[in-house]
Design an enzyme around this catalytic site. Structure first.
Site, PDB file in Angstrom:
ATOM      1  N   SER A 110       0.836  -1.203   0.000  1.00 34.59           N
ATOM      2  CA  SER A 110       0.000   0.000   0.000  1.00 34.59           C
ATOM      3  C   SER A 110       0.868   1.250   0.000  1.00 34.59           C
ATOM      4  O   SER A 110       1.972   1.257   0.576  1.00 34.59           O
ATOM      5  CB  SER A 110      -0.857  -0.013   1.266  1.00 34.59           C
ATOM      6  OG  SER A 110      -1.456   1.246   1.464  1.00 34.59           O
ATOM      7  N   TYR A 133      -1.769  -0.609  10.430  1.00 38.88           N
ATOM      8  CA  TYR A 133      -1.999  -1.187   9.095  1.00 38.88           C
ATOM      9  C   TYR A 133      -0.760  -1.006   8.231  1.00 38.88           C
ATOM     10  O   TYR A 133      -0.242  -1.967   7.630  1.00 38.88           O
ATOM     11  CB  TYR A 133      -3.219  -0.516   8.450  1.00 38.88           C
ATOM     12  CG  TYR A 133      -3.329  -0.742   6.965  1.00 38.88           C
ATOM     13  CD1 TYR A 133      -3.802  -1.949   6.452  1.00 38.88           C
ATOM     14  CD2 TYR A 133      -2.953   0.246   6.054  1.00 38.88           C
ATOM     15  CE1 TYR A 133      -3.890  -2.160   5.086  1.00 38.88           C
ATOM     16  CE2 TYR A 133      -3.041   0.049   4.690  1.00 38.88           C
ATOM     17  CZ  TYR A 133      -3.514  -1.156   4.211  1.00 38.88           C
ATOM     18  OH  TYR A 133      -3.588  -1.357   2.855  1.00 38.88           O
ATOM     19  N   LYS A 158       2.297  -3.649   6.567  1.00 42.18           N
ATOM     20  CA  LYS A 158       2.739  -3.733   5.163  1.00 42.18           C
ATOM     21  C   LYS A 158       4.268  -3.636   5.093  1.00 42.18           C
ATOM     22  O   LYS A 158       4.913  -4.369   4.340  1.00 42.18           O
ATOM     23  CB  LYS A 158       2.085  -2.621   4.334  1.00 42.18           C
ATOM     24  CG  LYS A 158       0.579  -2.742   4.195  1.00 42.18           C
ATOM     25  CD  LYS A 158       0.177  -4.001   3.445  1.00 42.18           C
ATOM     26  CE  LYS A 158      -1.318  -4.126   3.261  1.00 42.18           C
ATOM     27  NZ  LYS A 158      -1.719  -5.423   2.689  1.00 42.18           N
TER      28      LYS A 158
HETATM   29  N1  UFG Z   1     -13.054  10.492   2.936  1.00 38.86           N
HETATM   30  C1  UFG Z   1     -14.067  11.380   3.266  1.00 38.86           C
HETATM   31  N2  UFG Z   1     -15.240  10.856   3.718  1.00 38.86           N
HETATM   32  C2  UFG Z   1     -15.456   9.525   3.844  1.00 38.86           C
HETATM   33  C3  UFG Z   1     -14.418   8.624   3.489  1.00 38.86           C
HETATM   34  C4  UFG Z   1     -13.224   9.153   3.040  1.00 38.86           C
HETATM   35  O1  UFG Z   1     -13.903  12.592   3.191  1.00 38.86           O
HETATM   36  O2  UFG Z   1     -16.544   9.123   4.261  1.00 38.86           O
HETATM   37  C5  UFG Z   1     -11.792  11.046   2.437  1.00 38.86           C
HETATM   38  C6  UFG Z   1     -10.606  10.624   3.281  1.00 38.86           C
HETATM   39  O3  UFG Z   1     -10.437  11.527   4.344  1.00 38.86           O
HETATM   40  C7  UFG Z   1      -9.478  10.663   2.254  1.00 38.86           C
HETATM   41  C8  UFG Z   1     -10.164  10.296   0.933  1.00 38.86           C
HETATM   42  O4  UFG Z   1     -11.551  10.507   1.161  1.00 38.86           O
HETATM   43  O5  UFG Z   1      -8.999  11.963   2.140  1.00 38.86           O
HETATM   44  C9  UFG Z   1      -9.961   8.848   0.541  1.00 38.86           C
HETATM   45  O6  UFG Z   1     -10.293   8.039   1.663  1.00 38.86           O
HETATM   46  P1  UFG Z   1     -10.462   6.446   1.558  1.00 38.86           P
HETATM   47  O7  UFG Z   1     -10.839   5.976   2.931  1.00 38.86           O
HETATM   48  O8  UFG Z   1     -11.338   6.106   0.427  1.00 38.86           O
HETATM   49  O9  UFG Z   1      -9.008   5.968   1.181  1.00 38.86           O
HETATM   50  P2  UFG Z   1      -7.639   6.238   1.945  1.00 38.86           P
HETATM   51  O10 UFG Z   1      -6.863   7.193   1.071  1.00 38.86           O
HETATM   52  O11 UFG Z   1      -7.783   6.592   3.356  1.00 38.86           O
HETATM   53  O12 UFG Z   1      -7.082   4.774   2.007  1.00 38.86           O
HETATM   54  C10 UFG Z   1      -6.577   4.096   0.910  1.00 38.86           C
HETATM   55  C11 UFG Z   1      -6.661   2.608   1.140  1.00 38.86           C
HETATM   56  C12 UFG Z   1      -5.867   2.210   2.349  1.00 38.86           C
HETATM   57  C13 UFG Z   1      -4.500   2.734   2.241  1.00 38.86           C
HETATM   58  C14 UFG Z   1      -4.494   4.211   1.946  1.00 38.86           C
HETATM   59  C15 UFG Z   1      -3.128   4.754   1.685  1.00 38.86           C
HETATM   60  O13 UFG Z   1      -7.991   2.236   1.311  1.00 38.86           O
HETATM   61  O14 UFG Z   1      -5.836   0.811   2.425  1.00 38.86           O
HETATM   62  O15 UFG Z   1      -5.269   4.475   0.773  1.00 38.86           O
HETATM   63  O16 UFG Z   1      -2.572   4.057   0.668  1.00 38.86           O
HETATM   64  F1  UFG Z   1      -3.837   2.560   3.400  1.00 38.86           F
END
Ligand code: UFG
Length: 328
Positions: A120, A144, A148
């Site tokens: 990741s 998490y 990794k």
């Molecule tokens: N977000 C919102 N509202 C929500 C959900 C997410 O504003 O309800 C925002 C988050 O704050 C973030 C963006 O949308 O800024 C993307 O969030 P996600 O949860 O969809 O994805 P992440 O970037 O947090 O996580 C992904 C993978 C993880 C990994 C991470 C970093 O799902 O497994 O990228 O690589 F760790």
């Protein structure tokens, strides 16, 4: 084209694993999905047998490897929620790290020496520069991400010993669904932006929370690099071929190199669904980086990989097609 092979796909009932199984079957390989179904779905296994097995169960894994004699392993079996990992670090270390150690042990016993691992972008933590290339320092900021990094260490140590060769694929943000609508994202609970936004567009939830509008980005929301699940699957197959051809072990980023803000993603989801999303500003989510954008030149060069669906609207159109079919 390589000869048809049997490939063990740990996590083959999950969102990305199922897509990898489909891609393997499409080119004539035989995927064997191994999944404990804690997060994966039996319905997602359509392109080969399913062995319901936890990767922590070494004896069962050894039997499966003995029965199918896979030539290589795709390892996508892992717990994936950053927030949950903060609350339950031991569970994450047990499943993700100890589970991998168990899988590697069973592979060694069965004489399987090639593995492609799902890593990741989280391994980089808050980036010091962007776009992020593989030589960026690793700085895991939650359990998490620590798991990794730990697994990449296990793989590297085994490769140095000459026991195996590996490719660790560092995904940025997985998005989209099977272009034919046969599988897609169905996490429970769901934490990812796109499916939650589509839920709001569909009326399955009233509002979408936007975690932070005060980041140092053009519209104040976080920027991410979304990569289509079919392009991730394709990279796995190319990584298998690379290893089979004697390629050196390595870690490769998988992304498109284009960043989109949370607000841009919401607008794209509204366009795909044809309905408005009610979004409310919430405080920042702990651990979120303002911007995660990949430099994936190494994967393009080494694997000869070119994403087929780099367009965010296309990714979200596929996600919406799936979302309507599964949840509608
Ligand atoms: N977000 C919102 N509202 C929500 C959900 C997410 O504003 O309800 C925002 C988050 O704050 C973030 C963006 O949308 O800024 C993307 O969030 P996600 O949860 O969809 O994805 P992440 O970037 O947090 O996580 C992904 C993978 C993880 C990994 C991470 C970093 O799902 O497994 O990228 O690589 F760790």
């Amino acid at each position: 084209m390589s000869d048809p092979q049997t490939i063990l796909v740990a996590g083959g009932a999950g969102y990305i694993g199922a897509q990898a199984c489909k891609a393997l079957a499409a080119r004539g390989d035989s995927p064997v999905a191994v999944d404990n179904l804690s997060a994966g779905h039996e319905w997602a296994v359509k392109w080969g047998p399913l062995e319901v097995c936890d990767i922590l169960d070494g004896a069962a894994l050894e039997k499966i490897i003995e029965a199918y004699k896979p030539s290589a392993v795709l390892h996508l079996a892992g717990l994936i929620s950053v927030g949950e990992s903060v609350a339950q670090p031991e569970t994450y270390f047990e499943n993700n790290v100890e589970g991998t150690r168990s899988l590697l042990h069973a592979m060694a016993k069965g004489g399987v020496t090639r593995i492609v691992f799902s890593s990741s972008a989280a391994v980089y933590g808050t980036p010091q520069r962007t776009p992020i290339s593989e030589d960026h320092p690793l700085s895991p900021e939650n359990p998490y991400a620590e798991t990794k990094v730990a697994v990449e260490g296990l793989l590297s140590d085994a490769a140095v010993r000459g026991d195996l060769s590996y490719v660790s694929l560092r995904y940025f943000n997985a998005a989209g669904a099977d272009p034919d609508g046969e599988s897609g994202e169905a996490h429970d609970p769901e934490t990812h932006l796109i499916p939650l936004a589509l839920d709001a567009a569909m009326g399955r939830r009233e509002t979408l929370d936007v975690y932070g509008e005060d980041y140092p980005t053009p519209d104040g929301t976080c920027i991410r690099d979304y990569i289509h699940v079919a392009d991730l699957a394709d990279a796995h197959l190319r990584a298998l071929d690379y290893l089979a051809a004697g390629g050196d072990s390595c870690c490769l980023n998988l992304g498109n190199g284009n960043g989109f803000s949370v607000r841009e993603v919401i607008r794209a989801c509204e366009a795909a669904a044809g309905s408005a999303i009610s979004a409310q500003t919430k405080p920042r989510r702990p651990g979120d980086s303002p911007e995660l954008v990949s430099d994936s030149a190494a994967a393009r060069r080494i694997l000869n990989w070119t994403p087929r669906f780099p367009d965010l609207d296309q990714q979200i159109a596929h996600a919406w097609q799936w979302h309507e079919r599964y949840f509608g």
